[in-house]
Design a protein around this motif. Structure first.
Motif, PDB file in Angstrom:
ATOM      1  N   GLU A 165      67.932  58.021  54.733  1.00  0.00           N
ATOM      2  CA  GLU A 165      68.284  59.422  54.998  1.00  0.00           C
ATOM      3  C   GLU A 165      68.994  59.632  56.342  1.00  0.00           C
ATOM      4  O   GLU A 165      69.782  60.559  56.482  1.00  0.00           O
ATOM      5  N   THR A 166      68.673  58.833  57.345  1.00  0.00           N
ATOM      6  CA  THR A 166      69.274  59.070  58.668  1.00  0.00           C
ATOM      7  C   THR A 166      70.047  57.859  59.200  1.00  0.00           C
ATOM      8  O   THR A 166      71.182  58.000  59.642  1.00  0.00           O
ATOM      9  N   SER A 167      69.449  56.659  59.154  1.00  0.00           N
ATOM     10  CA  SER A 167      70.141  55.487  59.712  1.00  0.00           C
ATOM     11  C   SER A 167      71.486  55.254  59.049  1.00  0.00           C
ATOM     12  O   SER A 167      72.457  54.857  59.704  1.00  0.00           O
ATOM     13  N   SER A 168      71.540  55.494  57.737  1.00  0.00           N
ATOM     14  CA  SER A 168      72.783  55.266  56.999  1.00  0.00           C
ATOM     15  C   SER A 168      73.914  56.162  57.493  1.00  0.00           C
ATOM     16  O   SER A 168      75.091  55.847  57.320  1.00  0.00           O
ATOM     17  N   LYS A 169      73.549  57.297  58.105  1.00  0.00           N
ATOM     18  CA  LYS A 169      74.580  58.226  58.604  1.00  0.00           C
ATOM     19  C   LYS A 169      75.009  57.874  60.032  1.00  0.00           C
ATOM     20  O   LYS A 169      75.926  58.500  60.569  1.00  0.00           O
ATOM     21  N   LEU A 170      74.318  56.922  60.657  1.00  0.00           N
ATOM     22  CA  LEU A 170      74.607  56.592  62.049  1.00  0.00           C
ATOM     23  C   LEU A 170      75.375  55.290  62.197  1.00  0.00           C
ATOM     24  O   LEU A 170      75.887  54.991  63.274  1.00  0.00           O
ATOM     25  N   VAL A 171      75.456  54.504  61.139  1.00  0.00           N
ATOM     26  CA  VAL A 171      76.067  53.183  61.218  1.00  0.00           C
ATOM     27  C   VAL A 171      77.519  53.252  60.766  1.00  0.00           C
ATOM     28  O   VAL A 171      77.822  53.769  59.687  1.00  0.00           O
ATOM     29  N   GLU A 172      78.396  52.746  61.603  1.00  0.00           N
ATOM     30  CA  GLU A 172      79.828  52.832  61.305  1.00  0.00           C
ATOM     31  C   GLU A 172      80.242  51.795  60.268  1.00  0.00           C
ATOM     32  O   GLU A 172      81.047  52.068  59.386  1.00  0.00           O
ATOM     33  N   GLU A 216      78.828  48.864  57.465  1.00  0.00           N
ATOM     34  CA  GLU A 216      77.637  48.454  56.716  1.00  0.00           C
ATOM     35  C   GLU A 216      77.125  47.081  57.157  1.00  0.00           C
ATOM     36  O   GLU A 216      75.923  46.800  57.097  1.00  0.00           O
ATOM     37  N   LYS A 217      78.028  46.216  57.616  1.00  0.00           N
ATOM     38  CA  LYS A 217      77.606  44.880  58.065  1.00  0.00           C
ATOM     39  C   LYS A 217      76.690  44.951  59.293  1.00  0.00           C
ATOM     40  O   LYS A 217      75.902  44.044  59.538  1.00  0.00           O
ATOM     41  N   ASP A 218      76.818  46.029  60.065  1.00  0.00           N
ATOM     42  CA  ASP A 218      75.984  46.170  61.263  1.00  0.00           C
ATOM     43  C   ASP A 218      74.510  46.375  60.920  1.00  0.00           C
ATOM     44  O   ASP A 218      73.636  46.221  61.782  1.00  0.00           O
ATOM     45  N   MET A 219      74.206  46.750  59.661  1.00  0.00           N
ATOM     46  CA  MET A 219      72.818  47.003  59.285  1.00  0.00           C
ATOM     47  C   MET A 219      71.956  45.758  59.423  1.00  0.00           C
ATOM     48  O   MET A 219      70.748  45.848  59.669  1.00  0.00           O
ATOM     49  N   GLN A 231      72.175  43.485  61.809  1.00  0.00           N
ATOM     50  CA  GLN A 231      71.779  43.412  63.223  1.00  0.00           C
ATOM     51  C   GLN A 231      70.805  44.529  63.572  1.00  0.00           C
ATOM     52  O   GLN A 231      69.820  44.304  64.277  1.00  0.00           O
ATOM     53  N   VAL A 232      71.065  45.736  63.065  1.00  0.00           N
ATOM     54  CA  VAL A 232      70.205  46.880  63.375  1.00  0.00           C
ATOM     55  C   VAL A 232      68.797  46.654  62.822  1.00  0.00           C
ATOM     56  O   VAL A 232      67.793  46.795  63.520  1.00  0.00           O
ATOM     57  N   GLY A 233      68.730  46.285  61.544  1.00  0.00           N
ATOM     58  CA  GLY A 233      67.429  46.099  60.905  1.00  0.00           C
ATOM     59  C   GLY A 233      66.647  44.933  61.486  1.00  0.00           C
ATOM     60  O   GLY A 233      65.471  45.068  61.841  1.00  0.00           O
ATOM     61  N   TYR A 234      67.313  43.774  61.604  1.00  0.00           N
ATOM     62  CA  TYR A 234      66.627  42.588  62.115  1.00  0.00           C
ATOM     63  C   TYR A 234      66.293  42.748  63.597  1.00  0.00           C
ATOM     64  O   TYR A 234      65.201  42.394  64.054  1.00  0.00           O
ATOM     65  N   GLY A 235      67.228  43.330  64.355  1.00  0.00           N
ATOM     66  CA  GLY A 235      66.975  43.544  65.787  1.00  0.00           C
ATOM     67  C   GLY A 235      65.822  44.498  66.025  1.00  0.00           C
ATOM     68  O   GLY A 235      64.978  44.281  66.907  1.00  0.00           O
ATOM     69  N   SER A 236      65.756  45.551  65.216  1.00  0.00           N
ATOM     70  CA  SER A 236      64.646  46.504  65.345  1.00  0.00           C
ATOM     71  C   SER A 236      63.317  45.830  65.038  1.00  0.00           C
ATOM     72  O   SER A 236      62.304  46.078  65.700  1.00  0.00           O
ATOM     73  N   MET A 237      63.308  44.975  64.021  1.00  0.00           N
ATOM     74  CA  MET A 237      62.076  44.278  63.647  1.00  0.00           C
ATOM     75  C   MET A 237      61.595  43.378  64.786  1.00  0.00           C
ATOM     76  O   MET A 237      60.408  43.340  65.117  1.00  0.00           O
ATOM     77  N   LEU A 238      62.532  42.667  65.424  1.00  0.00           N
ATOM     78  CA  LEU A 238      62.159  41.789  66.538  1.00  0.00           C
ATOM     79  C   LEU A 238      61.630  42.604  67.721  1.00  0.00           C
ATOM     80  O   LEU A 238      60.640  42.215  68.360  1.00  0.00           O
ATOM     81  N   LEU A 239      62.289  43.730  68.025  1.00  0.00           N
ATOM     82  CA  LEU A 239      61.834  44.567  69.136  1.00  0.00           C
ATOM     83  C   LEU A 239      60.449  45.153  68.869  1.00  0.00           C
ATOM     84  O   LEU A 239      59.609  45.209  69.757  1.00  0.00           O
ATOM     85  N   GLU A 240      60.212  45.584  67.630  1.00  0.00           N
ATOM     86  CA  GLU A 240      58.901  46.140  67.297  1.00  0.00           C
ATOM     87  C   GLU A 240      57.818  45.067  67.377  1.00  0.00           C
ATOM     88  O   GLU A 240      56.688  45.340  67.784  1.00  0.00           O
ATOM     89  N   SER A 241      58.160  43.848  66.974  1.00  0.00           N
ATOM     90  CA  SER A 241      57.194  42.749  67.072  1.00  0.00           C
ATOM     91  C   SER A 241      56.862  42.460  68.536  1.00  0.00           C
ATOM     92  O   SER A 241      55.698  42.254  68.896  1.00  0.00           O
ATOM     93  N   LEU A 242      57.897  42.457  69.387  1.00  0.00           N
ATOM     94  CA  LEU A 242      57.677  42.234  70.817  1.00  0.00           C
ATOM     95  C   LEU A 242      56.808  43.345  71.398  1.00  0.00           C
ATOM     96  O   LEU A 242      55.867  43.090  72.164  1.00  0.00           O
TER      97      LEU A 242
END
Length: 367
Positions: free
Chosen positions: A114-121, A123-126, A128-139
């Motif tokens: 609903e929201t992230s899809s409207k912020l990404v210029e 689609e390939k960046d998803m 990095q966004v998804g995996y990077g967010s997962m790593l940051l949340e784990s840290l």
């Protein structure tokens, strides 16, 4: 650059001239903010605010990492305290509906669609966004365990001053308070006054909470509108037009949220965790069906899908049992708190069973 400079200036201004208000007042302020965040275009408020909050988020994590390495705190909290907590909750299913975001989260599936899809210029960046967010949340999760687990030792060693320690270790302290106070004590080893550090860390954590609130306000409004969608080519009735008006649907959603907020953090959290993880189970079931009907393999989803469904149903049934016991046996039933939670819990169980049965029947078919 201007935005970051203004954030620093506002923090300094807030430390020098603090504004004190009651909990009720702050609730009203937050609800007014998330109303505007829900109805304004993404580019106007939510996108720039989330962007600037990212710098606060990174600053908080960097401060926590530096604090942990400089102070090298000792964790004195026992690694395992038994299968039953002091409040009477058992490790199953409570653990699995409490530890949410970094593991599996239905709310995040709504955010991404609903929201992230409207912020990404692109689609390939998803990836990095998804995996990077997962790593940051784990840290962040590891930092929280280290800092909160070391709180008693931080008090005993004098890293936390008495005021900060008493606040962090009080029975009424929320997880946000414990984490903010702990990081403040660690960072104070670098020479930052603890009163300043607490204000800044609390602001960091509060800003992160607001990103969830404005997202969920917008998503709940859109989900409410989807209830009344008509088939393409059909003319919606006057009532449907009123209900799907973005202002009416937003106010309706926020009124429901406000009523739940009256129950308090401790009462709402188990219900929120169960709803969040049930939604995750529903998403996994939906994806499994989608992969099946489009001729692709989805067997890797079956185990987490079934596990999350069992866990959340168990938690919701326990919540219903506890509220019913309050109503008929132990007493202490409050209509606007327990009654509202009971209705929500029953509806969630019914929703889960409906989707589980309908989607499950499709999965066992040959074609």
């Amino acid at each position: 650059i201007l935005g970051i400079a203004l954030i620093i200036a506002m923090l300094a201004l807030g430390i020098m001239f603090p504004v004190y208000a009651t909990k009720t007042t702050w609730i009203y302020v937050v609800f007014v903010y998330i109303f505007f965040a829900s109805v304004t275009p993404m580019w106007l408020l939510k996108t720039p605010r989330d962007y600037l909050t990212t710098f606060l988020f990174i600053g908080m994590i960097v401060a926590a990492v530096i604090g942990v390495f400089v102070s090298n705190p000792t964790i004195t909290t026992p690694a395992f305290a038994g299968f039953k907590s002091a409040s009477g909750s058992y490790i199953f299913p409570t653990l699995f509906v409490t530890i949410a975001c970094g593991a599996v989260s239905g709310f995040h599936s709504l955010v991404s669609s609903e929201t992230s899809s409207k912020l990404v210029e692109n689609e390939k960046d998803m990836l990095q966004v998804g995996y990077g967010s997962m790593l940051l949340e784990s840290l962040l999760a590891i930092l929280v365990i280290v800092i909160v687990g070391a709180l008693p030792n931080l008090k005993a060693s004098g890293v936390l001053d008495s005021t900060l320690a008493n606040m962090a270790l009080a029975d009424t302290a929320t997880p946000f308070t414990k984490f903010s106070a702990g990081v403040t004590g660690l960072v104070a080893q670098l020479g930052l006054p603890q009163s300043w550090g607490l204000c800044i860390m609390t602001m960091f954590v509060s800003a992160l909470a607001l990103t969830s609130l404005d997202a969920v306000a917008r998503i709940s409004r859109m989900s409410f509108q989807e209830f009344f969608e008509v088939e393409e080519g059909q003319e919606p009735s006057g009532l449907v037009k009123v209900l799907t008006n973005k202002y009416v649907s937003t106010i309706t959603s926020l009124v429901c949220g406000y009523l739940l907020s009256l129950g308090g953090y401790v009462n709402i959290w188990p219900l929120f965790g169960s709803a969040n993880q049930l939604l995750a189970a529903m998403v996994l079931i939906s994806l499994a069906v989608f992969l099946k009907v489009t001729g692709r393999k989805g067997f890797m989803l079956y185990i987490p899908m079934v596990l999350m469904f069992i866990v959340t149903m168990t938690a919701l049934v326990q919540a219903i049992y506890g509220i019913v016991m309050k109503l008929f046996v132990t007493g202490g039933f409050v209509l606007m708190v327990d009654g509202l939670q009971l209705v929500v819990a029953i509806l969630l169980v019914a929703l889960g069973l409906m989707i589980g049965f309908n989607s499950g029947s499709k999965l066992v078919k040959e074609k």
